[in-house]
Design a protein around this motif. Structure first.
Motif, PDB file in Angstrom:
ATOM      1  N   ASP A  34      44.548  64.929  83.690  1.00 12.28           N
ATOM      2  CA  ASP A  34      45.848  64.696  84.291  1.00 12.28           C
ATOM      3  C   ASP A  34      46.307  63.265  84.029  1.00 12.28           C
ATOM      4  O   ASP A  34      45.776  62.308  84.590  1.00 12.28           O
ATOM      5  CB  ASP A  34      45.762  64.960  85.791  1.00 12.28           C
ATOM      6  CG  ASP A  34      47.125  64.999  86.443  1.00 12.28           C
ATOM      7  OD1 ASP A  34      47.168  65.288  87.638  1.00 12.28           O
ATOM      8  OD2 ASP A  34      48.126  64.731  85.767  1.00 12.28           O
ATOM      9  N   GLU A  35      47.301  63.130  83.148  1.00 10.56           N
ATOM     10  CA  GLU A  35      47.800  61.800  82.804  1.00 10.56           C
ATOM     11  C   GLU A  35      48.639  61.190  83.918  1.00 10.56           C
ATOM     12  O   GLU A  35      48.886  59.982  83.925  1.00 10.56           O
ATOM     13  CB  GLU A  35      48.638  61.882  81.523  1.00 10.56           C
ATOM     14  CG  GLU A  35      47.817  62.163  80.275  1.00 10.56           C
ATOM     15  CD  GLU A  35      46.873  61.019  79.973  1.00 10.56           C
ATOM     16  OE1 GLU A  35      47.232  59.854  80.228  1.00 10.56           O
ATOM     17  OE2 GLU A  35      45.767  61.289  79.497  1.00 10.56           O
ATOM     18  N   ALA A  36      49.081  62.000  84.886  1.00 12.37           N
ATOM     19  CA  ALA A  36      49.912  61.468  85.970  1.00 12.37           C
ATOM     20  C   ALA A  36      49.151  60.419  86.775  1.00 12.37           C
ATOM     21  O   ALA A  36      49.701  59.367  87.137  1.00 12.37           O
ATOM     22  CB  ALA A  36      50.375  62.612  86.880  1.00 12.37           C
ATOM     23  N   LEU A  37      47.886  60.663  87.073  1.00 16.82           N
ATOM     24  CA  LEU A  37      47.109  59.698  87.844  1.00 16.82           C
ATOM     25  C   LEU A  37      46.935  58.407  87.064  1.00 16.82           C
ATOM     26  O   LEU A  37      47.046  57.311  87.620  1.00 16.82           O
ATOM     27  CB  LEU A  37      45.741  60.290  88.201  1.00 16.82           C
ATOM     28  CG  LEU A  37      44.821  59.370  89.011  1.00 16.82           C
ATOM     29  CD1 LEU A  37      45.475  58.992  90.333  1.00 16.82           C
ATOM     30  CD2 LEU A  37      43.476  60.032  89.247  1.00 16.82           C
ATOM     31  N   ARG A  38      46.700  58.533  85.745  1.00 14.30           N
ATOM     32  CA  ARG A  38      46.545  57.338  84.935  1.00 14.30           C
ATOM     33  C   ARG A  38      47.822  56.494  84.958  1.00 14.30           C
ATOM     34  O   ARG A  38      47.775  55.277  85.083  1.00 14.30           O
ATOM     35  CB  ARG A  38      46.183  57.725  83.496  1.00 14.30           C
ATOM     36  CG  ARG A  38      45.862  56.530  82.599  1.00 14.30           C
ATOM     37  CD  ARG A  38      45.648  56.980  81.167  1.00 14.30           C
ATOM     38  NE  ARG A  38      44.562  57.945  81.084  1.00 14.30           N
ATOM     39  CZ  ARG A  38      43.278  57.605  81.046  1.00 14.30           C
ATOM     40  NH1 ARG A  38      42.943  56.334  81.097  1.00 14.30           N
ATOM     41  NH2 ARG A  38      42.353  58.532  80.954  1.00 14.30           N
ATOM     42  N   ARG A  39      48.965  57.156  84.851  1.00 16.53           N
ATOM     43  CA  ARG A  39      50.236  56.413  84.873  1.00 16.53           C
ATOM     44  C   ARG A  39      50.441  55.714  86.216  1.00 16.53           C
ATOM     45  O   ARG A  39      50.916  54.568  86.265  1.00 16.53           O
ATOM     46  CB  ARG A  39      51.395  57.375  84.595  1.00 16.53           C
ATOM     47  CG  ARG A  39      51.516  57.824  83.150  1.00 16.53           C
ATOM     48  CD  ARG A  39      52.872  58.460  82.899  1.00 16.53           C
ATOM     49  NE  ARG A  39      53.094  59.617  83.764  1.00 16.53           N
ATOM     50  CZ  ARG A  39      52.758  60.878  83.457  1.00 16.53           C
ATOM     51  NH1 ARG A  39      52.165  61.114  82.281  1.00 16.53           N
ATOM     52  NH2 ARG A  39      52.990  61.873  84.272  1.00 16.53           N
ATOM     53  N   GLU A  40      50.087  56.387  87.309  1.00 17.93           N
ATOM     54  CA  GLU A  40      50.298  55.775  88.626  1.00 17.93           C
ATOM     55  C   GLU A  40      49.349  54.600  88.863  1.00 17.93           C
ATOM     56  O   GLU A  40      49.716  53.626  89.524  1.00 17.93           O
ATOM     57  CB  GLU A  40      50.128  56.828  89.725  1.00 17.93           C
ATOM     58  CG  GLU A  40      51.176  57.927  89.694  1.00 17.93           C
ATOM     59  CD  GLU A  40      52.589  57.369  89.711  1.00 17.93           C
ATOM     60  OE1 GLU A  40      52.823  56.357  90.409  1.00 17.93           O
ATOM     61  OE2 GLU A  40      53.456  57.921  89.009  1.00 17.93           O
ATOM     62  N   VAL A  41      48.156  54.700  88.325  1.00 18.82           N
ATOM     63  CA  VAL A  41      47.232  53.575  88.454  1.00 18.82           C
ATOM     64  C   VAL A  41      47.753  52.373  87.682  1.00 18.82           C
ATOM     65  O   VAL A  41      47.706  51.229  88.160  1.00 18.82           O
ATOM     66  CB  VAL A  41      45.826  53.983  87.971  1.00 18.82           C
ATOM     67  CG1 VAL A  41      44.909  52.759  87.885  1.00 18.82           C
ATOM     68  CG2 VAL A  41      45.222  55.018  88.899  1.00 18.82           C
ATOM     69  N   GLN A  42      48.272  52.617  86.477  1.00 20.56           N
ATOM     70  CA  GLN A  42      48.865  51.525  85.708  1.00 20.56           C
ATOM     71  C   GLN A  42      50.067  50.937  86.433  1.00 20.56           C
ATOM     72  O   GLN A  42      50.294  49.721  86.399  1.00 20.56           O
ATOM     73  CB  GLN A  42      49.269  52.031  84.314  1.00 20.56           C
ATOM     74  CG  GLN A  42      48.108  52.469  83.433  1.00 20.56           C
ATOM     75  CD  GLN A  42      47.201  51.304  83.067  1.00 20.56           C
ATOM     76  OE1 GLN A  42      47.615  50.153  83.105  1.00 20.56           O
ATOM     77  NE2 GLN A  42      45.960  51.617  82.724  1.00 20.56           N
ATOM     78  N   ALA A  43      50.834  51.789  87.111  1.00 22.79           N
ATOM     79  CA  ALA A  43      51.985  51.298  87.877  1.00 22.79           C
ATOM     80  C   ALA A  43      51.527  50.422  89.040  1.00 22.79           C
ATOM     81  O   ALA A  43      52.171  49.412  89.366  1.00 22.79           O
ATOM     82  CB  ALA A  43      52.811  52.483  88.389  1.00 22.79           C
ATOM     83  N   LEU A  44      50.419  50.776  89.679  1.00 26.10           N
ATOM     84  CA  LEU A  44      49.892  49.953  90.771  1.00 26.10           C
ATOM     85  C   LEU A  44      49.472  48.583  90.256  1.00 26.10           C
ATOM     86  O   LEU A  44      49.661  47.566  90.939  1.00 26.10           O
ATOM     87  CB  LEU A  44      48.702  50.646  91.426  1.00 26.10           C
ATOM     88  CG  LEU A  44      48.985  51.886  92.283  1.00 26.10           C
ATOM     89  CD1 LEU A  44      47.683  52.487  92.786  1.00 26.10           C
ATOM     90  CD2 LEU A  44      49.889  51.544  93.456  1.00 26.10           C
ATOM     91  N   ARG A  45      48.915  48.529  89.073  1.00 27.64           N
ATOM     92  CA  ARG A  45      48.493  47.249  88.504  1.00 27.64           C
ATOM     93  C   ARG A  45      49.676  46.315  88.290  1.00 27.64           C
ATOM     94  O   ARG A  45      49.555  45.092  88.437  1.00 27.64           O
ATOM     95  CB  ARG A  45      47.771  47.469  87.182  1.00 27.64           C
ATOM     96  CG  ARG A  45      46.445  48.198  87.299  1.00 27.64           C
ATOM     97  CD  ARG A  45      45.803  48.384  85.940  1.00 27.64           C
ATOM     98  NE  ARG A  45      45.527  47.109  85.283  1.00 27.64           N
ATOM     99  CZ  ARG A  45      45.077  46.988  84.045  1.00 27.64           C
ATOM    100  NH1 ARG A  45      44.860  48.080  83.319  1.00 27.64           N
ATOM    101  NH2 ARG A  45      44.855  45.802  83.519  1.00 27.64           N
TER     102      ARG A  45
END
Length: 691
Positions: A34-45
């Motif tokens: 699931d790439e959605a979680l990866r994108r949200e983690v990058q957004a948190l950074r």
């Protein structure tokens, strides 16, 4: 950033990972996770704050990723773990407690599949936000405890992971109730200590490379401050575990080896760890702890520009905690200026003087507490320039920003340092009185502050203001006022028995006692000490207060107290001129124990009878009212010998009436003559005073 995740046991890398993220590993035959979680983690950074929309997107992506992973699709644990570790660090930075709680709950179910780095990152983030999730805590401690077994030691691939997990566990141990079912903190610390040993010595390259000095220092800090942790169902503390002692030896040895390259922060932390382990690890004092403290001190002397004010204060506190003398160190002169010139005390004075009158020396209130506490504990430091400068800084800044704990510590230190520090003591205790002792301080802190005032004999200070406030208490504040006054009476009677020698002092205390009646609803243990303290101070009670105190004393069971406490109780009752029913019972129990009839489990029988306390009370009663004193004596003797007929003149030595009294006390006792028909009483007092 965390290292790339290890390859899974089966499968091949897939392409298309987000920029800056780890490679995505997928099982054969399945698509990319699931790439959605990866994108949200990058957004948190990249985020500087956490708004509702971002939180909602992350929560949805987390739920979808975890659900697909649990169903056998999507991300493998080797990818999900590092992402959750990275997300936890960012949520801790942004203050996202609710989202971090969800991460902890999801991670707890699959923590065994994660690597040591991501486990440590999640635990560290939860500890930073003081987040307690029982399910995650149980899984985390169980995982750490596996380090005691060879099969569980390969999880922690570097000392950085071990030290991060140990620091998180330390914070948990300071806040978590020991009754948290299934969380064995002691076993977890032992497991981490065992895992750390593989990262020291010649074979360290095979376990993630040679450790850094900072990682070793942080591990030592965590272990040294957790030495009092015990297993949940009882047992020896962590200090008794050989693996913990070995880990401390290795970590502080590494810190000493690299001390010449260490930063001021690392040197101060190493010294703090050595001081924290000083009392519990006696076997390491000569070979590990003391050399580490002295090495850090020498580093501060020769590289003083690398130490900020906080580092120096921490180092001073560590030296004081280990009670090192000013002439300790290579060739003497290591700590104090007096013995060698330019010692560590000189470094402290230089740093305090550098601030001048402009920006100040850069010390926080807590740093000033450390410095003055150190000056009070290390011989010779009370006369050093840095101690006087620190006290002047307290007077200049005031004490309004200090916590209750800091006010308590400062009052004790300043009181011990002598009269030249009393002005700073007045500033600190006046601030304590302004906040209200009964409302802002625990009973233990109240006793410490009042003891400091009594020790310094500081008149016209916070104590007088507090007594006025107690006398004016009413309504809901009355219970707290009573508790505070009980502490005050006990403290003054022990540390300043002559407090009421001044009429103004006596009137303040009498007014507070009459207004609050601190014996009302007091625990029996405190009631005994209160009666003894009031008697020692010579408090004069009116008829109504005397009757009220007698009613409270009626229900006291003498058998529940030690002989020493009963001695004080009998002496206090006689001093106050009271005649409660418990006087006869208490005296009878005391005499029986002194004779050896029952034995005293708490204090050891005859040797524990405080003859002076009883004799003092009776002597005060004699001076106040001979008629009442003689009748009180008859009541006490009746408890031992049956009714005493006053018709026949008789002579009785008060102290000799206690068979447990030493011969010296018997020979120097007051001689009381109880006369015939008129019931009069004469006293022949010895030259050395009543015993």
């Amino acid at each position: 950033q965390p290292p790339p995740p290890p390859p899974p046991h089966r499968g091949a890398p897939a392409t298309g990972g987000a920029e800056g993220g780890a490679a995505t590993w997928c099982e054969p035959g399945r698509g990319v996770g699931d790439e959605a979680l990866r994108r949200e983690v990058q957004a948190l950074r990249a985020a500087r704050s956490l708004d509702g929309a971002a939180a909602g997107r992350f929560e949805a992506a987390l739920g979808a990723a975890v659900s697909s992973s649990a169903g056998g699709e999507g991300m493998a644990p080797g990818v999900l773990g590092p992402l959750l570790g990275m997300a936890s660090a960012q949520l801790a930075r942004l203050g996202g407690s609710d989202l971090l709680a969800a991460v902890c709950d999801h991670a707890a179910e699959r923590l065994q599949c994660f690597g040591g780095r991501e486990v440590a990152e999640i635990a560290s983030a939860a500890a930073k936000l003081s987040l307690q999730r029982p399910c995650f805590l149980r899984a985390f401690t169980k995982l750490c405890a596996e380090g005691e077994r060879p099969s569980g030691q390969g999880r922690w691939r570097s000392l950085r992971d071990v030290s991060m997990a140990a620091l998180a566990l330390l914070q948990v141990s300071k806040r978590t109730a020991p009754s948290c079912e299934g969380a064995d903190l002691a076993a977890a610390f032992r497991g981490l200590a065992a895992s750390s040993l593989h990262h020291f010595g010649p074979g360290a390259e095979a376990h993630g490379g040679a450790p850094s000095a900072r990682d070793a220092v942080e591990l030592a800090h965590a272990l040294a401050h957790a030495l009092d942790v015990r297993p949940p169902h009882g047992g020896a503390p962590l200090a008794a575990a050989p693996v913990v002692a070995e880990a401390l030896r290795a970590a502080l040895g590494k810190a000493r080896h690299d001390m010449h390259r260490a930063s001021g922060r690392d040197a101060a932390m190493a010294a703090g760890a050595a001081a924290a382990a000083w009392s519990a690890m006696e076997s390491l004092r000569a070979t590990v702890l003391r050399p580490c403290l002295l090495d850090a001190t020498q580093l501060a002397r020769f590289r003083r520009e690398d130490f900020n004010a906080h580092d120096l204060a921490i180092l001073a506190g560590a030296l004081a905690r280990a009670e090192l003398a000013p002439d300790d160190g290579p060739g003497g002169g290591g700590l104090g200026d007096a013995s060698g010139g330019g010692g560590f005390a000189g470094v402290l004075a230089e740093r305090l003087a550098a601030g001048g009158s402009g920006e100040g020396p850069g010390l926080t209130g807590r740093d000033l507490c450390f410095l003055l506490w150190s000056a009070a504990r290390v011989d010779g430091w009370a006369n050093e320039a840095f101690a006087k400068s620190a006290a002047e800084e307290v007077c200049r800044r005031g004490a309004s920003t200090l916590s209750a704990q800091d006010l308590t510590t400062l009052s004790q230190s300043l009181s011990s340092l002598g009269p030249s520090f009393h002005e700073a003591l007045r500033v600190v205790t006046n601030e304590a009185a302004r906040r209200g002792l009964s409302s802002s301080f625990t009973a233990r802190d109240q006793a410490a502050i009042l003891t400091a005032l009594a020790k310094a004999r500081l008149r016209g200070s916070a104590l007088h203001a507090e007594l006025r406030a107690l006398a004016a208490a009413s309504g809901a504040a009355l219970a707290g006022a009573r508790a505070t006054l009980r502490v005050a009476v006990q403290t003054l009677s022990q540390s300043w028995p002559g407090f009421v020698s001044e009429p103004s002092d006596a009137q303040l205390l009498f007014d507070a006692v009459a207004a609050t009646r601190p014996w009302v609803q007091a625990p029996h243990q405190e009631l005994v000490h209160l009666a003894a303290g009031l008697g020692t101070l010579g408090v004069v009670l009116d008829a109504e207060s005397s009757a009220s105190l007698e009613r409270e004393l009626e229900v006291v069971a003498p058998s529940a107290f030690s002989s020493e406490e009963l001695s004080q109780l009998v002496g206090g009752i006689l001093s106050l001129g009271l005649a409660p029913l418990c006087l006869r019972s208490a005296a009878g129990t005391l005499l029986m124990r002194a004779r050896g009839g029952e034995g005293d489990k708490a204090e050891g029988g005859a040797g524990a009878v405080d003859v002076r306390a009883v004799g003092d009370g009776f002597a005060k009663a004699l001076r106040r009212s001979p008629q009442e004193a003689s009748m009180a004596l008859l009541s006490v003797l009746a408890a031992e010998h049956g009714p005493v007929a006053p018709a026949a003149p008789q002579e009785s030595r008060w102290a000799a009436g206690l068979p447990g009294a030493p011969p010296a006390a018997r020979s120097a006792s007051s001689v009381v003559v109880v006369g015939g028909g008129g019931g009069g009483c004469a006293s022949r007092r010895p030259s050395r005073g009543p015993e």
